[in-house]
Design a protein around this motif. Structure first.
Motif, mmCIF file in Angstrom:
data_model
loop_
_atom_site.group_PDB
_atom_site.id
_atom_site.type_symbol
_atom_site.label_atom_id
_atom_site.label_comp_id
_atom_site.label_asym_id
_atom_site.label_seq_id
_atom_site.Cartn_x
_atom_site.Cartn_y
_atom_site.Cartn_z
ATOM 1 N N ARG A 19 0.831 -1.206 0.000
ATOM 2 C CA ARG A 19 0.000 0.000 0.000
ATOM 3 C C ARG A 19 0.868 1.259 0.000
ATOM 4 O O ARG A 19 0.611 2.210 -0.750
ATOM 5 N N HIS A 20 1.888 1.266 0.838
ATOM 6 C CA HIS A 20 2.749 2.454 0.912
ATOM 7 C C HIS A 20 3.631 2.575 -0.333
ATOM 8 O O HIS A 20 3.900 3.694 -0.795
ATOM 9 N N TYR A 56 10.906 3.973 2.083
ATOM 10 C CA TYR A 56 9.754 4.594 2.736
ATOM 11 C C TYR A 56 8.696 3.546 3.072
ATOM 12 O O TYR A 56 8.154 3.524 4.188
ATOM 13 N N ALA A 57 8.397 2.658 2.122
ATOM 14 C CA ALA A 57 7.391 1.624 2.364
ATOM 15 C C ALA A 57 7.837 0.669 3.466
ATOM 16 O O ALA A 57 7.025 0.244 4.301
ATOM 17 N N LEU A 58 9.127 0.328 3.492
ATOM 18 C CA LEU A 58 9.644 -0.532 4.559
ATOM 19 C C LEU A 58 9.501 0.130 5.923
ATOM 20 O O LEU A 58 9.125 -0.511 6.906
ATOM 21 N N GLU A 102 18.427 -2.038 9.093
ATOM 22 C CA GLU A 102 18.727 -1.530 7.755
ATOM 23 C C GLU A 102 17.524 -1.768 6.867
ATOM 24 O O GLU A 102 17.168 -2.913 6.585
ATOM 25 N N LEU A 103 16.903 -0.696 6.417
ATOM 26 C CA LEU A 103 15.683 -0.780 5.635
ATOM 27 C C LEU A 103 15.980 -0.460 4.178
ATOM 28 O O LEU A 103 15.968 0.692 3.746
ATOM 29 N N GLY A 104 16.254 -1.519 3.426
ATOM 30 C CA GLY A 104 16.578 -1.374 2.021
ATOM 31 C C GLY A 104 17.184 -2.669 1.530
ATOM 32 O O GLY A 104 17.342 -3.627 2.292
#
Length: 300
Positions: A45-46, A92-94, A286-288
């Motif tokens: 969704r994001h 951003y979505a993560l 770590e978000l990516g």
């Protein structure tokens, strides 16, 4: 995706503070969001929210993020125009996905483009403004002459001794993990010089000499674009790549800062040190795509 879900469950059962880390360009690849898009509706969704905003900028990413590249084909996300918006969208979505699972960061630290994700989450930019500016950032960089980047196992002092008019330090990731950036000729020369000294080096798979003097022509036009949107003081503390310490309200709300952030060396190692000094028991997420920032943080 499975690893992220396990880590999320462990965090929500514990009490340790969490800090989000956001990587920069060079970590992206086609299909990097495929698993989560198919299994996590909140993430999807994001991501689609960012995708709709990017579509208005003429950038269509959903298929590239959802479908791995066929073997032997070139990855279109190497293109800076696509790479930076794609990374921002996934990061951003993560982050929103983690927040929905109860992980509310006490601090944020981004590497180069990743600092834009941090600033957006901290409320400096609205999401529409951040998307528009990230797209412009990638476009302006892509229009510049091509260059090269070289990871070297040297200290900041040693790396500084190699710099010159056509070669600079692009990143200081850990005590002996630096990146040099400049013209192809300058990078080739220093590569040969270091090989003769037995110093390990590695070419980065980039199209341009990011965080070098070759980006100077885009900083003025980019500052003018940033000046057209409202900037707010951050709601969540985050580290500055430029200074390696906590960003000030003055910096966060300065268009000149965000132009300089594209050009100055990324002081990621210093940022990790400052973050851990303030919250030594923090869990660093770590978000990516990839684990590069986690490996650098472990060396600080």
């Amino acid at each position: 995706a499975d690893a992220l879900r396990r880590a999320g469950a462990e965090h929500t059962r514990g009490t340790a503070p969490v800090a989000f880390l956001f990587p920069g360009q060079g970590t992206q690849y086609q299909g990097m969001a495929a698993g989560l898009l198919r299994t996590e509706p909140e993430f999807a969704r994001h991501l689609d929210e960012v995708g709709a905003l990017l579509a208005a900028e003429g950038i269509e990413l959903r298929a590239l993020l959802d479908t791995p590249a066929a073997e032997g084909t070139a990855d279109p996300l190497v293109d800076t125009r696509l790479a930076q918006p794609a990374l921002f969208a996934v990061e951003y979505a993560l982050a929103r996905w983690w927040q929905a699972r109860g992980a509310h960061p006490v601090a944020l630290l981004g590497h180069s483009l990743g600092e834009w994700t941090a600033a957006c989450l901290a409320g400096v930019f609205t999401l529409p403004d951040a998307v528009r500016l990230v797209a412009a950032r990638g476009r302006l960089m892509a229009e510049l002459p091509r260059g090269a980047m070289l990871a070297v196992e040297l200290s900041e002092t040693e790396a500084t001794g190699l710099t010159g008019p056509h070669l600079g330090i692009a990143a200081l990731n850990a005590p002996r993990r630096c990146v040099l950036s400049g013209t192809e000729e300058a990078v080739r020369a220093v590569e040969a010089r270091l090989a003769g000294r037995g110093v390990q080096t590695r070419r980065l798979d980039t199209s341009h000499a990011f965080h070098s003097a070759m980006l100077d022509p885009m900083t003025g036009p980019f500052a003018e674009l940033v000046a057209q949107v409202p900037l707010r003081t951050p709601d969540i503390p985050f580290l500055s790549d430029v200074t390696g310490t906590w960003i000030t309200d003055t910096e966060a709300t300065s268009p000149a800062y965000w132009a300089r952030q594209a050009r100055a060396a990324v002081r990621f190692g210093d940022g990790v040190s400052e973050l851990l000094a303030a919250t030594p028991d923090a869990v660093l997420l770590e978000l990516g795509p990839g684990r590069a920032l986690g490996r650098f943080a472990a060396q600080v």
